[in-house]
Design an enzyme around this catalytic site. Sequence first.
Site, PDB file in Angstrom:
ATOM      1  CE1 TYR A 172      97.995  -6.951 -36.860  1.00 20.40           C
ATOM      2  CE2 TYR A 172      96.623  -6.035 -35.113  1.00 20.40           C
ATOM      3  CZ  TYR A 172      96.792  -6.901 -36.179  1.00 20.40           C
ATOM      4  OH  TYR A 172      95.754  -7.710 -36.564  1.00 20.40           O
ATOM      5  N   GLY A 173      98.466  -1.733 -35.002  1.00 21.46           N
ATOM      6  CA  GLY A 173      97.225  -0.975 -35.088  1.00 21.46           C
ATOM      7  C   GLY A 173      97.336   0.200 -36.040  1.00 21.46           C
TER       8      GLY A 173
END
Length: 264
Positions: A172-173
């Site tokens: 995600y990041g």
Amino acid sequence: MIGSFDLTGRGIGVTGAGGHLGKPIALALAGAGATVIAIGRRVAPLEAVERAARAEGLRGRVVVHAADVSVDGDLASAIDRVEAEAGRLDGWVNNAYSGGGGTLGRLTRDEVGRTVDAALTTVILVTDAIARRCMNRDTPAAIVNIATMYAMVSPRPSIYREHPQFHNPPAYGAAKAGVVQFTRYAACHLAARGIRVNCVSPGPFPWGEPAASASFVAELRSQVPLGRIGDACEVAGAVHFLLAPASSYVTGQNIAVDGGWTAW
């Protein structure tokens, strides 16, 4: 007028408009006079935003449009709807996200792929579609991408040790960091066409089950210089600025709305 925050007469699409951050963004833009096309896959949350706009008597309006912008046909119909309702496409907010999960040591290719597709691939393709609609005209346009503070710093494992269910998936990041970089890329390549592209990176804005966990919220607060978690309306203000004439000389930037989390 330079310096104005007025969006009267402007047509703006907001994806994920029925969500925790999307709703206040849509309402803030409508409050400034824009015709906001609230885009999402589920109609009921979008209709709630439309009702809220009417109840608040906002200067602009919210129009519901059910679509999945990761599907080319749906994306085209959403852009068409903005132009049909407002007469023009002035702005767009890439806020929608729905990706995979997983943790390090237990990942699958499918989980990583779904996260990257939802957080990055769709943003790139939607931005390209918006640019193609806007680049051959005289009036300027603005695009705002929504990333996250975890595009700039890693989640601290200690915060999630007692709350693993709230941890972000590993990709995600990384994918959101790609959104920040793509924002710079698009800003530089579209500037000559009068299209500004910027990014907003929210910090701790928990909602639902995470927000109801007092111990988890306390962990988040301990990492924030301002000493509190954020209110979703505080993200809307930054988005409004980046879509308004007031930010006419701002492009390729990432604004962290995180209470100072990434400043430590």
